[in-house]
Design an enzyme around this catalytic site. Structure first.
Site, PDB file in Angstrom:
ATOM      1  N   HIS A 276      46.129  49.926  42.936  1.00 13.14           N
ATOM      2  CA  HIS A 276      45.872  51.287  43.428  1.00 13.14           C
ATOM      3  C   HIS A 276      47.004  52.239  43.075  1.00 13.14           C
ATOM      4  O   HIS A 276      48.179  51.892  43.142  1.00 13.14           O
ATOM      5  CB  HIS A 276      45.637  51.254  44.932  1.00 13.14           C
ATOM      6  CG  HIS A 276      44.277  50.725  45.276  1.00 13.14           C
ATOM      7  ND1 HIS A 276      44.007  50.007  46.417  1.00 13.14           N
ATOM      8  CD2 HIS A 276      43.102  50.814  44.590  1.00 13.14           C
ATOM      9  CE1 HIS A 276      42.725  49.679  46.425  1.00 13.14           C
ATOM     10  NE2 HIS A 276      42.156  50.158  45.325  1.00 13.14           N
TER      11      HIS A 276
ATOM     12  N   HIS B 250      36.326  52.786  38.919  1.00 10.90           N
ATOM     13  CA  HIS B 250      37.429  52.268  39.744  1.00 10.90           C
ATOM     14  C   HIS B 250      37.491  50.732  39.672  1.00 10.90           C
ATOM     15  O   HIS B 250      38.558  50.150  39.452  1.00 10.90           O
ATOM     16  CB  HIS B 250      37.221  52.752  41.183  1.00 10.90           C
ATOM     17  CG  HIS B 250      38.249  52.286  42.156  1.00 10.90           C
ATOM     18  ND1 HIS B 250      39.309  53.078  42.552  1.00 10.90           N
ATOM     19  CD2 HIS B 250      38.399  51.118  42.838  1.00 10.90           C
ATOM     20  CE1 HIS B 250      40.054  52.414  43.427  1.00 10.90           C
ATOM     21  NE2 HIS B 250      39.531  51.215  43.611  1.00 10.90           N
ATOM     22  N   GLU B 251      36.359  50.093  39.870  1.00 10.24           N
ATOM     23  CA  GLU B 251      36.359  48.618  39.905  1.00 10.24           C
ATOM     24  C   GLU B 251      36.696  48.031  38.531  1.00 10.24           C
ATOM     25  O   GLU B 251      37.352  46.994  38.443  1.00 10.24           O
ATOM     26  CB  GLU B 251      35.015  48.080  40.403  1.00 10.24           C
ATOM     27  CG  GLU B 251      34.674  48.458  41.844  1.00 10.24           C
ATOM     28  CD  GLU B 251      35.696  48.051  42.887  1.00 10.24           C
ATOM     29  OE1 GLU B 251      36.434  47.071  42.665  1.00 10.24           O
ATOM     30  OE2 GLU B 251      35.765  48.733  43.932  1.00 10.24           O
TER      31      GLU B 251
ATOM     32  N   HIS C  33      40.297  47.695  38.270  1.00  9.91           N
ATOM     33  CA  HIS C  33      40.799  46.450  38.887  1.00  9.91           C
ATOM     34  C   HIS C  33      40.554  45.252  37.966  1.00  9.91           C
ATOM     35  O   HIS C  33      41.431  44.408  37.769  1.00  9.91           O
ATOM     36  CB  HIS C  33      40.104  46.193  40.225  1.00  9.91           C
ATOM     37  CG  HIS C  33      40.526  47.104  41.339  1.00  9.91           C
ATOM     38  ND1 HIS C  33      41.825  47.486  41.550  1.00  9.91           N
ATOM     39  CD2 HIS C  33      39.807  47.701  42.331  1.00  9.91           C
ATOM     40  CE1 HIS C  33      41.888  48.276  42.615  1.00  9.91           C
ATOM     41  NE2 HIS C  33      40.682  48.438  43.104  1.00  9.91           N
TER      42      HIS C  33
HETATM   43  N1  TQI Z   1      36.674  48.275  47.775  1.00 10.65           N
HETATM   44  C1  TQI Z   1      38.068  48.068  47.673  1.00 10.65           C
HETATM   45  C2  TQI Z   1      38.589  48.693  46.353  1.00 10.65           C
HETATM   46  O1  TQI Z   1      37.986  48.447  45.313  1.00 10.65           O
HETATM   47  C3  TQI Z   1      38.406  46.603  47.686  1.00 10.65           C
HETATM   48  C4  TQI Z   1      39.880  46.422  47.617  1.00 10.65           C
HETATM   49  C5  TQI Z   1      40.754  46.694  48.582  1.00 10.65           C
HETATM   50  C6  TQI Z   1      40.640  45.999  46.513  1.00 10.65           C
HETATM   51  N2  TQI Z   1      42.032  46.460  48.153  1.00 10.65           N
HETATM   52  C7  TQI Z   1      41.976  46.051  46.902  1.00 10.65           C
HETATM   53  C8  TQI Z   1      40.302  45.598  45.255  1.00 10.65           C
HETATM   54  C9  TQI Z   1      43.001  45.724  46.008  1.00 10.65           C
HETATM   55  C10 TQI Z   1      41.323  45.254  44.371  1.00 10.65           C
HETATM   56  C11 TQI Z   1      42.662  45.334  44.757  1.00 10.65           C
HETATM   57  O2  TQI Z   1      39.573  49.388  46.410  1.00 10.65           O
HETATM   58  S1  TQI Z   1      36.071  49.675  48.341  1.00 10.65           S
HETATM   59  C12 TQI Z   1      36.910  52.945  46.291  1.00 10.65           C
HETATM   60  C13 TQI Z   1      37.728  54.155  46.480  1.00 10.65           C
HETATM   61  C14 TQI Z   1      36.174  50.865  47.104  1.00 10.65           C
HETATM   62  C15 TQI Z   1      36.910  51.990  47.270  1.00 10.65           C
HETATM   63  O3  TQI Z   1      34.700  49.411  48.542  1.00 10.65           O
HETATM   64  O4  TQI Z   1      36.831  50.101  49.457  1.00 10.65           O
HETATM   65  C16 TQI Z   1      36.185  52.805  45.174  1.00 10.65           C
HETATM   66  C17 TQI Z   1      35.430  50.709  45.981  1.00 10.65           C
HETATM   67  F1  TQI Z   1      38.845  54.069  45.846  1.00 10.65           F
HETATM   68  F2  TQI Z   1      37.165  55.206  45.997  1.00 10.65           F
HETATM   69  F3  TQI Z   1      37.923  54.363  47.729  1.00 10.65           F
HETATM   70  C18 TQI Z   1      35.432  51.672  44.994  1.00 10.65           C
HETATM   71 CL1  TQI Z   1      36.132  54.041  43.987  1.00 10.65          CL
HETATM   72 ZN    ZN Z   2      40.358  49.743  44.626  1.00  8.37          ZN
END
Ligand code: TQI
Ligand code: ZN
Ligand code: ZN
Length: 169
Positions: A136, A126-127, A130
């Site tokens: 998303h 996922h990261e 980004h």
């Molecule tokens: N971290 C958020 C994410 O990576 C951070 C974030 C929020 C973000 N809004 C964003 C990053 C917009 C970039 C652009 O989405 S998290 C998931 C999931 C997170 C969440 O820790 O909430 C994953 C990290 F999608 F599964 F909920 C990894 Cl896989």
């Molecule tokens: Zn994300």
């Protein structure tokens, strides 16, 4: 459907290889490093990009580190669950993970005895999305969907993720 960041930032036209490095302060095992390599490979498979680990943290395109709480970038981590990791849009390259998660590195997260277990490869895939320029997705099956349950594994790119990355690269 997939989304991009405002202005559609991407790594520059002509980028073939992106390098990544691990925060030298973390001293990660080869098993952990292998999980990141597997996550990068999923994106490399569907683009012409390649990813190579380099020892030089400061010159790498993508810098990966595990940190606890406030780690100096204005976006503190919060202990178990909540925020798991954060990464930024191109060409920032910062990829931070919350050291206080119960990361599952090998073995089956769905069978973990810990209700707080989080699958490292799922979060890494996922990261990296980004880091490459995907925001998303509104589709639940996409790796880029904004929520994941603990004890879930979601590492296979959905058609939507592939369409998004192939729009950019
Ligand atoms: N971290 C958020 C994410 O990576 C951070 C974030 C929020 C973000 N809004 C964003 C990053 C917009 C970039 C652009 O989405 S998290 C998931 C999931 C997170 C969440 O820790 O909430 C994953 C990290 F999608 F599964 F909920 C990894 Cl896989
Ligand atoms: Zn994300
Ligand atoms: Zn951070």
């Amino acid at each position: 459907h997939f989304a991009l960041f405002p202005g559609n930032p991407r790594w520059p036209e002509g980028t073939e290889e992106l390098t990544y490095a691990f925060n030298p302060g973390n001293d990660l095992s080869d098993t952990v490093k292998g999980v990141f390599a597997a996550a990068f490979a999923r994106w490399a498979e569907v683009t012409s990009l390649t990813f190579r680990e380099t020892a030089s943290y400061f010159s790498a395109d993508i810098r990966i580190g595990f940190f606890s709480g406030d780690h100096g970038d204005g976006e503190p981590f919060d202990g178990s669950l909540g925020t798991l990791a954060h990464a930024f849009s191109p060409t920032n390259g910062r990829f931070h993970l919350d050291a206080d998660e119960d990361w599952v590195v090998s073995g089956d997260v769905t069978q973990s005895a810990l209700s707080t277990a989080v699958d490292l490869e799922s979060v890494a895939v996922h990261e990296i999305g980004h880091l490459l320029g995907l925001g998303h997705s509104s589709l639940e099956e996409a790796v880029m969907f904004p929520t994941i349950s603990s004890r879930r594994k979601k590492v296979v790119l959905a058609h939507d993720d592939i369409e998004g990355i192939q729009f950019l690269y």
